[in-house]
Design a protein around this motif. Structure first.
Motif, PDB file in Angstrom:
ATOM      1  N   ARG A  45       0.830  -1.208   0.000  1.00  0.00           N
ATOM      2  CA  ARG A  45       0.000   0.000   0.000  1.00  0.00           C
ATOM      3  C   ARG A  45       0.866   1.260   0.000  1.00  0.00           C
ATOM      4  O   ARG A  45       0.580   2.217  -0.708  1.00  0.00           O
ATOM      5  CB  ARG A  45      -0.925   0.003   1.215  1.00  0.00           C
ATOM      6  N   VAL A  46       1.927   1.256   0.800  1.00  0.00           N
ATOM      7  CA  VAL A  46       2.817   2.423   0.869  1.00  0.00           C
ATOM      8  C   VAL A  46       3.448   2.669  -0.501  1.00  0.00           C
ATOM      9  O   VAL A  46       3.403   3.780  -1.030  1.00  0.00           O
ATOM     10  CB  VAL A  46       3.915   2.234   1.941  1.00  0.00           C
ATOM     11  N   LEU A  47       4.034   1.646  -1.075  1.00  0.00           N
ATOM     12  CA  LEU A  47       4.712   1.799  -2.360  1.00  0.00           C
ATOM     13  C   LEU A  47       3.733   2.182  -3.469  1.00  0.00           C
ATOM     14  O   LEU A  47       4.021   3.064  -4.297  1.00  0.00           O
ATOM     15  CB  LEU A  47       5.445   0.502  -2.705  1.00  0.00           C
ATOM     16  N   LEU A  48       2.576   1.571  -3.465  1.00  0.00           N
ATOM     17  CA  LEU A  48       1.540   1.904  -4.448  1.00  0.00           C
ATOM     18  C   LEU A  48       1.128   3.370  -4.314  1.00  0.00           C
ATOM     19  O   LEU A  48       1.026   4.096  -5.302  1.00  0.00           O
ATOM     20  CB  LEU A  48       0.339   0.983  -4.240  1.00  0.00           C
ATOM     21  N   ASN A  49       0.954   3.824  -3.098  1.00  0.00           N
ATOM     22  CA  ASN A  49       0.566   5.211  -2.852  1.00  0.00           C
ATOM     23  C   ASN A  49       1.653   6.180  -3.322  1.00  0.00           C
ATOM     24  O   ASN A  49       1.362   7.187  -3.968  1.00  0.00           O
ATOM     25  CB  ASN A  49       0.262   5.431  -1.371  1.00  0.00           C
ATOM     26  N   LEU A  50       2.900   5.881  -3.022  1.00  0.00           N
ATOM     27  CA  LEU A  50       3.990   6.774  -3.418  1.00  0.00           C
ATOM     28  C   LEU A  50       4.107   6.868  -4.942  1.00  0.00           C
ATOM     29  O   LEU A  50       4.291   7.959  -5.495  1.00  0.00           O
ATOM     30  CB  LEU A  50       5.317   6.317  -2.810  1.00  0.00           C
ATOM     31  N   ILE A  51       3.981   5.737  -5.615  1.00  0.00           N
ATOM     32  CA  ILE A  51       4.088   5.747  -7.072  1.00  0.00           C
ATOM     33  C   ILE A  51       2.877   6.441  -7.701  1.00  0.00           C
ATOM     34  O   ILE A  51       3.018   7.210  -8.655  1.00  0.00           O
ATOM     35  CB  ILE A  51       4.282   4.324  -7.625  1.00  0.00           C
ATOM     36  N   CYS A  52       1.698   6.226  -7.149  1.00  0.00           N
ATOM     37  CA  CYS A  52       0.502   6.895  -7.686  1.00  0.00           C
ATOM     38  C   CYS A  52       0.553   8.403  -7.455  1.00  0.00           C
ATOM     39  O   CYS A  52       0.107   9.185  -8.293  1.00  0.00           O
ATOM     40  CB  CYS A  52      -0.769   6.277  -7.102  1.00  0.00           C
ATOM     41  N   ASN A  53       1.128   8.831  -6.330  1.00  0.00           N
ATOM     42  CA  ASN A  53       1.322  10.262  -6.098  1.00  0.00           C
ATOM     43  C   ASN A  53       2.314  10.831  -7.110  1.00  0.00           C
ATOM     44  O   ASN A  53       2.130  11.944  -7.616  1.00  0.00           O
ATOM     45  CB  ASN A  53       1.814  10.540  -4.679  1.00  0.00           C
TER      46      ASN A  53
END
Length: 171
Positions: free
Chosen positions: A45-53
């Motif tokens: 979730r953290v990595l997905l959020n950072l990349i989507c941001n």
């Protein structure tokens, strides 16, 4: 941790390619085993959020450029810190960038730079997940040029990977 990074990248590459965003990963990641005790869903979730941001930052910048075929790039990296006690994961984009002032606020609850497109929860949740693992998260960059968000996860100290940790300390 390598598997989590790989899964997130494989999930997002098709979408990024369609948007003209190049999603790159440090090739050394696949040859370096990163062992840590962590919640794979949480770090996913953290990595997905950072990349989507990062994707949002690039798409925002893309609106102001003429050549929309190649909007920008996102670079994902992972490495051991100097003391070999933490894994440092970073996501860097060449989107709208971030100021030092904004970098201090982005992890605050309900803070968003996306206007109505954001809730101000993503980075706050990411920070809580990382801190629950005993790590830290921070942002840096330059307004109009780039943003890097890095987080750390303590390496595992279980007997099953002590030998691997010792080998990794050599280089």
């Amino acid at each position: 941790l390598n598997n989590v990074i790989k899964d997130v990248i494989e999930l997002l590459v098709p979408q990024m390619s369609q948007e003209g965003i190049e999603l790159k990963v440090n090739p050394d990641i696949k040859d370096t085993p990163f062992f840590a005790e962590f919640d794979s869903h949480g770090l996913h979730r953290v990595l997905l959020n950072l990349i989507c941001n990062a994707e949002h930052a690039i798409n925002t910048k893309k609106e102001s450029v003429d050549d929309k075929s190649k909007a920008g790039s996102i670079y994902v990296d992972a490495a051991y810190d100097e003391g070999k006690e933490y894994i440092v994961i970073s996501v860097t984009d060449d989107g709208i960038g971030i100021s030092n002032e904004e970098a201090q606020k982005i992890f605050d609850l309900f803070y968003t730079s996306k206007g109505s497109a954001g809730t101000g929860l993503g980075l706050t949740v990411s920070k809580r997940i990382v801190e629950a693992h005993g790590g830290t998260i921070s942002a840096s960059g330059e307004k109009g040029k780039r943003c890097t968000i890095s987080f750390t996860i303590p390496i595992s100290h279980t007997e099953s990977n002590t030998a691997t940790r010792a080998v990794k300390r050599i280089y």
